[in-house]
Design a protein around this motif. Structure first.
Motif, short mmCIF file in Angstrom:
data_model
loop_
_atom_site.label_atom_id
_atom_site.label_comp_id
_atom_site.label_asym_id
_atom_site.label_seq_id
_atom_site.Cartn_x
_atom_site.Cartn_y
_atom_site.Cartn_z
N PHE A 67 0.84 -1.20 0.00
CA PHE A 67 0.00 0.00 0.00
C PHE A 67 0.88 1.25 0.00
O PHE A 67 0.62 2.19 -0.76
CB PHE A 67 -0.93 0.01 1.22
N PHE A 68 1.90 1.26 0.84
CA PHE A 68 2.79 2.42 0.91
C PHE A 68 3.55 2.62 -0.40
O PHE A 68 3.67 3.74 -0.90
CB PHE A 68 3.78 2.27 2.08
N ILE A 69 4.05 1.52 -0.96
CA ILE A 69 4.80 1.62 -2.22
C ILE A 69 3.90 2.12 -3.35
O ILE A 69 4.31 2.96 -4.15
CB ILE A 69 5.46 0.28 -2.57
N PHE A 70 2.67 1.62 -3.40
CA PHE A 70 1.74 2.12 -4.42
C PHE A 70 1.53 3.62 -4.27
O PHE A 70 1.61 4.37 -5.25
CB PHE A 70 0.39 1.39 -4.34
N TYR A 108 -1.44 1.10 -10.16
CA TYR A 108 -2.45 0.28 -9.48
C TYR A 108 -2.45 -1.15 -10.04
O TYR A 108 -2.61 -2.11 -9.28
CB TYR A 108 -3.84 0.91 -9.61
N PHE A 109 -2.26 -1.30 -11.33
CA PHE A 109 -2.20 -2.63 -11.91
C PHE A 109 -1.00 -3.40 -11.35
O PHE A 109 -1.11 -4.58 -11.01
CB PHE A 109 -2.12 -2.53 -13.44
N PHE A 124 -4.36 -15.87 2.03
CA PHE A 124 -5.41 -14.99 2.54
C PHE A 124 -6.76 -15.61 2.22
O PHE A 124 -6.94 -16.25 1.18
CB PHE A 124 -5.35 -13.62 1.87
N SER A 125 -7.72 -15.38 3.09
CA SER A 125 -9.08 -15.84 2.82
C SER A 125 -9.70 -14.95 1.73
O SER A 125 -9.23 -13.84 1.48
CB SER A 125 -9.93 -15.79 4.09
N ILE A 126 -10.74 -15.45 1.12
CA ILE A 126 -11.44 -14.68 0.08
C ILE A 126 -11.99 -13.38 0.66
O ILE A 126 -11.89 -12.32 0.05
CB ILE A 126 -12.58 -15.52 -0.54
N PHE A 127 -12.54 -13.46 1.86
CA PHE A 127 -13.10 -12.28 2.52
C PHE A 127 -12.01 -11.23 2.75
O PHE A 127 -12.20 -10.04 2.47
CB PHE A 127 -13.77 -12.65 3.84
N ASP A 128 -10.85 -11.65 3.29
CA ASP A 128 -9.76 -10.71 3.53
C ASP A 128 -9.24 -10.10 2.22
O ASP A 128 -8.95 -8.91 2.16
CB ASP A 128 -8.61 -11.41 4.25
N THR A 129 -9.16 -10.92 1.19
CA THR A 129 -8.69 -10.42 -0.11
C THR A 129 -9.63 -9.37 -0.67
O THR A 129 -9.20 -8.30 -1.11
CB THR A 129 -8.54 -11.59 -1.10
N ILE A 130 -10.93 -9.65 -0.62
CA ILE A 130 -11.92 -8.69 -1.13
C ILE A 130 -11.91 -7.42 -0.29
O ILE A 130 -11.98 -6.30 -0.83
CB ILE A 130 -13.32 -9.34 -1.18
N LEU A 137 -9.11 0.45 -3.26
CA LEU A 137 -9.86 1.41 -4.09
C LEU A 137 -10.03 2.74 -3.37
O LEU A 137 -9.99 3.80 -3.99
CB LEU A 137 -11.21 0.82 -4.49
N VAL A 138 -10.22 2.69 -2.05
CA VAL A 138 -10.28 3.92 -1.26
C VAL A 138 -8.94 4.64 -1.34
O VAL A 138 -8.88 5.86 -1.49
CB VAL A 138 -10.68 3.62 0.20
N LEU A 139 -7.86 3.87 -1.27
CA LEU A 139 -6.53 4.46 -1.40
C LEU A 139 -6.31 5.09 -2.77
O LEU A 139 -5.69 6.13 -2.89
CB LEU A 139 -5.44 3.42 -1.11
N VAL A 140 -6.85 4.47 -3.81
CA VAL A 140 -6.74 5.03 -5.16
C VAL A 140 -7.42 6.40 -5.22
O VAL A 140 -6.86 7.37 -5.75
CB VAL A 140 -7.33 4.07 -6.21
#
Length: 170
Positions: A67-70, A108-109, A124-130, A137-140
């Motif tokens: 997140f920081f690098i992005f 972002y890609f 990671f679980s599916i829930f955590d990944t989503i 997206l909030v960070l974007v």
């Protein structure tokens, strides 16, 4: 900003950036991911264990690093792109918003691919990944707002890229 956004122009500029930055090859794109992934894995597996003393790693520190690098890459690459393509922007129909959105999209890609590699590696679980993708997206959106303001400041102040580089570590 959105009313002046031309999606065809953005997609064409993304392809141009891919050609210029990644040499328009899959291998070039993977090489671009390498520093981000090495940093994330190093923080999670080595430095995170030393600081946290944990024997079991969850992958969250690595995601924080991504997140920081992005965020820092998107800001520094966008301001650099505006500076590099300034003459093209002045002498053509290309809008600064197009350059900004194109650079952010490319960053972002790269983030998404790196994130999915981390998510698969640490199971990671599916829930955590989503949930983390929704947070990205909030960070974007936040990055778009911050970058717009920084572009205005960097266009007024010629030497603004120097303190910006110190803050973002670039």
């Amino acid at each position: 900003m959105i009313q002046e956004l031309n999606f065809k122009q953005v997609s064409n500029f993304i392809l141009l950036l891919l050609t210029l930055q990644k040499k328009n090859t899959f291998f070039g794109f993977l090489i671009g991911l390498f520093p981000m992934l090495v940093t994330a894995f190093a923080i999670e597996l080595f430095i995170g264990k030393i600081i946290g003393g944990e024997l079991k790693t969850s992958g969250i520190k690595a995601v924080n690093v991504l997140f920081f690098i992005f965020f820092t890459n998107a800001i520094s690459q966008s301001t650099e792109a505006i500076k590099n393509y300034g003459q093209i922007i002045k002498n053509s129909y290309l809008q600064p918003t197009t350059v900004l959105i194109s650079e952010l999209s490319l960053q972002y890609f790269s983030f998404i691919i790196s994130f999915l590699i981390i998510a698969l590696f640490f199971h990671f679980s599916i829930f955590d990944t989503i949930l983390l993708l929704a947070l990205s997206l909030v960070l974007v959106i936040y990055t778009i707002v911050v970058t717009n303001y920084l572009l205005v400041v960097s266009s007024v102040l010629e030497d603004f890229n120097r303190p910006l580089g110190i803050v973002t570590g670039k």
